[in-house]
Design an enzyme around this catalytic site. Structure first.
Site, PDB file in Angstrom:
ATOM      1  N   ASN A   1      11.547  -8.846  14.597  1.00  0.00           N
ATOM      2  CA  ASN A   1      11.752  -7.514  13.996  1.00  0.00           C
ATOM      3  C   ASN A   1      13.062  -6.981  14.562  1.00  0.00           C
ATOM      4  OD1 ASN A   1      11.533  -4.852  13.029  1.00  0.00           O
ATOM      5  ND2 ASN A   1      10.420  -4.231  14.858  1.00  0.00           N
TER       6      ASN A   1
ATOM      7  N   GLU B   1      11.668  18.851   1.460  1.00  0.00           N
ATOM      8  CA  GLU B   1      10.553  17.941   1.740  1.00  0.00           C
ATOM      9  C   GLU B   1       9.756  17.659   0.457  1.00  0.00           C
ATOM     10  OE1 GLU B   1       9.816  16.005   4.014  1.00  0.00           O
ATOM     11  OE2 GLU B   1       7.677  15.643   3.928  1.00  0.00           O
TER      12      GLU B   1
ATOM     13  N   LYS C   1       9.271  13.943  -0.940  1.00  0.00           N
ATOM     14  CA  LYS C   1       7.941  13.338  -1.180  1.00  0.00           C
ATOM     15  C   LYS C   1       7.880  12.785  -2.590  1.00  0.00           C
ATOM     16  CE  LYS C   1       6.604  12.806   1.964  1.00  0.00           C
ATOM     17  NZ  LYS C   1       7.175  13.200   3.186  1.00  0.00           N
TER      18      LYS C   1
END
Ligand code: G6P
Length: 610
Positions: free
Chosen positions: A100, A483, A487
């Protein structure tokens, strides 16, 4: 951003690895793979797509290997494909690597290895690690790993095994998370706590440069010079059930509904009624003189957490004498921020593993700032590197689109603003008590706000074929417009923009017509009239208005298309309440469009690359 897992022990490794991968799928989901050493032979299975595709490949096979590695990928170098899926191997198929992070100097290393005769099978940066291990192999696995990582630049969490040592796993990391666990049945490594919760709650967090050997029921830790070191476990009190859907259609919906209880946890034992303040034990180590003489505050974060910082700026500047600046982590670190030893830096991160935020934190620290972080994940890198941590205690957040982490960050910032106001004398005791009373009401108010769910579900059906959305608000709710737009675009793939309502006339107004739904946050406050003027400007151009307000009677007269009332609270807490309908609206639009909303395309929960 990629999840790695490894197991060695008494049980069959494959089910444990698959289960762990499933729990970490939100870290990346474009391809997945496992490697097992079965009777001296390497068994590698990889597939393009989600873990379910890998499961299909494995469905008719049985393996009894007790050691193995697994990976779920979020592509950086090389497109999603089976060849680019991890695990990767060297030329002889003896070393197996899961990774990773990003090996920044992979190109030069690769050219060099090709000149030495190595043959590459993928386009990934990771494969160079497998070939370097092969090149450096001295017979001693640990020394081979040490020599290999010395030539790597970049971020990595690596899980390594070798076919001739089939019961050993080696783990090492630099700037990428790696967690080690143990129970009676075996030893584990993983990128994420949630993958290990089922197995152990007392976990080790590997620090940069450390190496760990998992073998014969024993975990050994070494520093980068391979000197043996002792490490302590951190107890994680998350319950594995918290990381399950519990009957909800999606994690996102479950997490939206968990917000009242998550916020109660955030507030728990932090309200100091006697002093009308907040117990911030987390910053006890900060000198009181330092706190009173802060020259400036930097709030630094990415994504949703950055929106929380914007609200934090309003709160801190309103309640305390301090100046607060907000920066994206990746911008902060590459400019010349005016940081000195009187600077307080507040780093906000759900995961505590966002590479840009970690780098910004390090930059701030180097320049002398004191670091207070707001994190959700216990023992995460941001938390470990900070001078103090305010844990949001929201429990595991699995949905890629952040919900409960955001509102608990808002509550944390509200608490910090009260604390700063109280120590600097800008909030007197009476005001402090009032604010504490207001904040402890929030969980109940959110319960009421969640009752809008069905109405918003119905409304969502109108918008599933829309291409654009505009979100408008003023003042402390402007970040909630951002926000709301974030979203919606993250999970429904509808283009959406958030704007301060006063700015609409400087550009976005040109976009408004009957095809443009406009969400307007219009709480009852000193900005309401101005917001309602903007609403009329939208109406005059044919836009469809969806208004969230606290008192319908004030808005009704403007011939609004859809009005919703949210419960009343004080002005500074309206962002928390207003967030709920933003989340629900986005959720239901995305759900009715049929997107894979817990794992939206191209995104990852924890962005551990820059
Ligand atoms: C990613 C996630 C967002 C999150 C951002 C910051 O982009 O998809 O939901 O807000 O990272 O993550 P952090 O863990 O630092 O809050």
């Amino acid at each position: 951003m990629c999840g790695i897992i490894g197991y060695t022990g008494k049980l069959d490794a494959l089910p444990i690895i698959m289960e762990g991968l499933q729990r970490m799928e939100y870290r990346g989901y474009d391809s997945a793979g496992v490697a097992l050493i079965e009777n001296g032979k390497l068994e590698l299975r990889r597939s393009l797509g989600k873990i379910i595709e890998l499961k299909k490949i494995l469905e008719n096979e049985t393996f009894s290997a007790k050691t193995g590695l697994g990976h779920t990928r979020w592509a950086t170098h090389g497109r999603p494909s089976e060849d680019n899926a991890h695990p990767h191997t060297d030329c002889k198929g003896k070393f197996v690597v899961v990774h990773n992070g990003i090996i920044e100097n992979y190109y030069d290393l690769k050219q060099d290895l090709i000149k030495k005769g190595h043959v590459f099978k993928s386009e990934t940066d990771t494969e160079v690690v497998a070939h370097l291990l092969e090149e450096n192999h001295s017979g001693d696995l640990l020394k081979t790993v040490k020599k290999t990582v010395e030539s790597l630049q970049g971020a990595y969490a690596l899980g390594i095994m070798h076919i001739d040592d089939p019961e050993t796993l080696i783990a090492t990391c630099n700037a990428s998370p790696l967690i080690i666990g143990k129970n009676g049945s075996g030893l584990f490594l993983a990128s994420d706590i949630t993958a290990l919760l089922e197995h152990s709650k007392d976990l080790y967090f590997l620090e940069n440069g450390e190496v760990c050997v998992l073998k014969n029921e024993k975990i050994e830790f070494f520093n980068s010079d391979l000197e043996s070191i002792k490490k302590e476990t951190t107890h994680i009190d998350w319950n594995p059930v918290m990381a399950q859907k519990q009957g909800y259609k999606h994690y996102m919906l479950k997490e939206i509904f968990e917000q009242p209880s998550a916020i109660s946890e955030t507030l728990m034992s932090r309200i100091n009624w006697d002093d009308a303040s907040i117990y911030l034990d987390e910053i006890e180590g900060f000198d009181e003189d330092f706190m009173k003489n802060i020259s400036r505050i930097y709030l630094v974060a990415c994504g949703t957490a950055w929106h929380a910082c914007l609200v934090g700026k309003y709160l801190i500047e309103k309640r305390s004498p301090f100046i607060a600046h907000v920066d994206y982590s990746h911008e902060f670190r590459y400019r010349n921020p005016k940081v000195d030893d009187k600077t307080l830096m507040i780093c906000v991160s759900q995961s505590g593993e966002t590479a840009d935020t970690i780098a910004a934190l390090e930059e701030g620290k180097k320049r002398g700032a004191k670091i207070l972080s707001i994190c959700n994940v216990l023992g995460s890198t941001v938390a470990r590197k900070s001078d103090g941590v305010l844990y949001t205690r929201a429990g595991p957040e699995i949905s890629v689109a952040s919900t409960k982490a955001f509102t608990t960050q808002l509550v944390s910032l509200f608490m910090i603003s009260i604390y700063l106001g109280r120590i600097s004398g800008t909030i007197d005791k009476a005001k402090g008590i009032k604010m504490l009373n207001d904040i402890v009401e929030i969980p109940d108010l959110l319960e009421k706000t969640l009752e809008m769910n069905n109405d918003l579900k119905k409304l969502a059906g109108r918008y599933i074929y829309k291409q654009d959305f505009l979100f408008l608000a003023r003042g402390i709710n402007y970040p909630i417009a951002l926000e709301g737009a974030l979203k919606l675009k993250e999970i429904s793939y509808i283009h959406a923009e958030g704007y301060p309502a006063g700015e609409m006339k400087h550009g976005p107004i040109a976009l408004i017509d009957q095809d443009m739904p406009v969400v307007i946050l219009a709480p009852k406050n000193h900005l309401l009239d101005k917001t309602l003027t903007n609403l009329q400007e939208v109406k005059a151009r044919g836009g469809e208005t969806i208004v969230f307000c606290q008192d319908k009677s004030e808005v009704d007269k403007y011939n609004v298309d859809h009005i919703f009332e949210v419960p009343e609270t004080i002005h500074d807490l309206t962002p928390i309440v207003m967030t709920i309908p933003m989340q629900l609206l986005a959720y239901h639009i995305a759900d009715q469009r049929g997107t894979d909303l817990d794992q939206p395309r191209n995104l990852a929960k924890s962005v551990t690359v820059e």
